[in-house]
Design a protein around this motif. Sequence first.
Motif, PDB file in Angstrom:
ATOM      1  N   VAL A 503      36.976  18.186 -15.827  1.00 27.06           N
ATOM      2  CA  VAL A 503      36.880  19.184 -14.775  1.00 27.06           C
ATOM      3  C   VAL A 503      36.291  18.515 -13.539  1.00 27.06           C
ATOM      4  O   VAL A 503      35.252  17.867 -13.606  1.00 27.06           O
ATOM      5  N   ARG A 504      36.957  18.659 -12.385  1.00 26.16           N
ATOM      6  CA  ARG A 504      36.513  18.020 -11.157  1.00 26.16           C
ATOM      7  C   ARG A 504      35.780  19.043 -10.305  1.00 26.16           C
ATOM      8  O   ARG A 504      36.356  20.026  -9.870  1.00 26.16           O
ATOM      9  N   ALA A 505      34.502  18.783 -10.073  1.00 31.51           N
ATOM     10  CA  ALA A 505      33.700  19.685  -9.253  1.00 31.51           C
ATOM     11  C   ALA A 505      32.580  18.878  -8.602  1.00 31.51           C
ATOM     12  O   ALA A 505      32.208  17.804  -9.079  1.00 31.51           O
ATOM     13  N   HIS A 559      35.625  26.199 -16.116  1.00 29.20           N
ATOM     14  CA  HIS A 559      34.807  26.664 -15.001  1.00 29.20           C
ATOM     15  C   HIS A 559      33.331  26.464 -15.334  1.00 29.20           C
ATOM     16  O   HIS A 559      32.936  26.396 -16.508  1.00 29.20           O
ATOM     17  N   TYR A 560      32.518  26.396 -14.284  1.00 27.55           N
ATOM     18  CA  TYR A 560      31.073  26.275 -14.461  1.00 27.55           C
ATOM     19  C   TYR A 560      30.403  27.629 -14.220  1.00 27.55           C
ATOM     20  O   TYR A 560      30.817  28.396 -13.349  1.00 27.55           O
ATOM     21  N   ASP A 587      35.243  28.128  -6.301  1.00 24.00           N
ATOM     22  CA  ASP A 587      35.278  27.177  -5.193  1.00 24.00           C
ATOM     23  C   ASP A 587      34.823  27.839  -3.896  1.00 24.00           C
ATOM     24  O   ASP A 587      35.327  28.892  -3.512  1.00 24.00           O
ATOM     25  N   ARG A 601      32.015  23.258  -4.966  1.00 22.52           N
ATOM     26  CA  ARG A 601      33.417  22.979  -4.710  1.00 22.52           C
ATOM     27  C   ARG A 601      34.124  22.585  -6.000  1.00 22.52           C
ATOM     28  O   ARG A 601      33.650  21.705  -6.729  1.00 22.52           O
ATOM     29  N   GLN A 602      35.219  23.275  -6.286  1.00 21.29           N
ATOM     30  CA  GLN A 602      36.081  22.944  -7.420  1.00 21.29           C
ATOM     31  C   GLN A 602      37.517  23.157  -6.971  1.00 21.29           C
ATOM     32  O   GLN A 602      38.123  24.185  -7.249  1.00 21.29           O
TER      33      GLN A 602
END
Length: 603
Positions: A503-505, A559-560, A587, A601-602
């Motif tokens: 997961v990119r965040a 998701h976080y 996001d 930001r995601q």
Amino acid sequence: MRGRIKFIPLIMIIGWLATAVQAQEPPSGRLIITGSEVGSPPQIELRAYGMDGEGRPLDLTQTPLSLMHNGAAVTPLEHFGTHPAGTFTLFLIDIPIGVSGQFDAIQEAIRQYAAPPTMEEQVDAVAIYQVGETAANQLLPPDRFHNSVRNLLSVPFVPSSGATALVDSAMSLLNQIEDLKPVSDMFASIVIISDGTDVVSARFQPDDVPARAAELGVPIYAIWLNNENLSPAGKGEGQSYLEEIAAESRGLFAQMADGGGVSAIWSRIAAFREQYRLVYTVDDLSGGAFPVTLSLVNEPDVTAETIINVPANSPSIVINLPAASRLLTLPSVDEPVKLQFSTTARWLDGVERQFTAVQLVVNEIPTEIPADSVAEFEVELSNLVMGNNAIQIAALDEQGMRVTSPLLVITVQEGRRSLPDELNPRAGIGRAIGTAFLLLLALGGLGGFGFYAWRQGWLGQIPAMIPRGPRRRPGLVELPDTVSDLAPDLAPGGYAQAQSGPVRAYLEVLDAVSPMGGDIPVRGTQVRIGRSPAQSDVVFEKDVTVSRLHASLMLEGSHYRIFDERSTSGTWVNDQQVPEYGIQLLDGDEIYLGAVHLRFRQP
């Protein structure tokens, strides 16, 4: 002969210096196991606390620990929060005529201690003694209420007129402190308020006090009184003695005139109210008495030992739910949800028995379960919350033995309804119907093929199709060269590797005192944010408005979700305070932690 005599004073000085250096060596740290719990086999719980060489509490969640159970190393050692065991403080006050001018200050200091947040009623306890001629004289027996202390101190002190012995009084309290504690697992300490004189004793040496306190793990906190009737040399000797017993017993020293120093002592005592719950699992646990040793990895000589007694006829019950199936998604928790559970039960002595009462405890609220269906049952739950939910089975067997299952945490996230198959009652029915249908289909196909083969005369040709060549010797089976050839989806440790990408965040720092140097990547299943480098992954060390551990981000699916970690100022997302069950981040969401302003930001 005279030449040898000249060296005697030099030898005495060297010996005195060596003794002084040895006496000044700081004590090592200490671990203390205060209790254990074996009500959830095969899990065993220890309750413990630790202190470093200067008497500061150790954070056992951040301190590497090792554990030996019955001579064998056990891993992992898990942390299950803390237990409010409470503190027990013995005050030993010395009130000669020369300190009568400080009587009001002494009483006010004790009143400050016996009030929130230092002393919590019915959790902490206090007792007050006065230095006596041969032992400490009791003024207030162990008590858990603020008013009891206030009532005692409402009467002015009367100066001591007879002989007193500080060493004898302190030793008498140290030797009976375990019997005086209202609860055995309390953190015990002694606060000596004195001018530090009258240390002559016919039974003990002055050094016996700090040595005995260090042996028991009982810190002595010393508060020095300025006795107007003493010479400057006498005042200095008394103050030095109190400083010595405090340092050598891992306590603190302060002067009564130093309000900040006295408050620091009260804060140090209160920091030991909570003790750590350490949980480990013993495979194939059996009944008996087993020695357990807890040690600091970085200081192997610092150990604590206890004996764990496990009844041989104890039941054991475990909820069968793999870690991968402990996340479910619900649009809300306002409506009840039906879940299914399965369990495995056994008795440590191998004798099969029956349960007479069973409850499923969810977030401390029990629901009755039929005792004869505990192996597999369905239950409708109406008290789930967004975030983490504590799940346990509590049961009573036919011999009257009580047992709870090891604690299991199920996480609920907000979204479209999605239940793991292990928890979904419909999934079990669907699988059974699907399996039966496929089996009937396969049997029908096999029967149809057999009928067609019979009509074509193929069955009579089967004997001619059996090979007649030489037979291979049994056991000569060629194995794959590597495990990856046999099971390419297994990692070297034997676990299936995740196929989905990371997961990119990241977090944009919009406002902060601490220089962060650009965007902060968010990786992994948990990211902790706070002011303390020891407790946090993302550290705002110079932002005093941020708590030591302020908030944490937990990965739930893709998701976080952000949770507040009992911070002083709270955690806010888009002007909404984060509730106990957290908020799922999207996001562009803006996060406020004290004066720190972040954007999640995601893309």
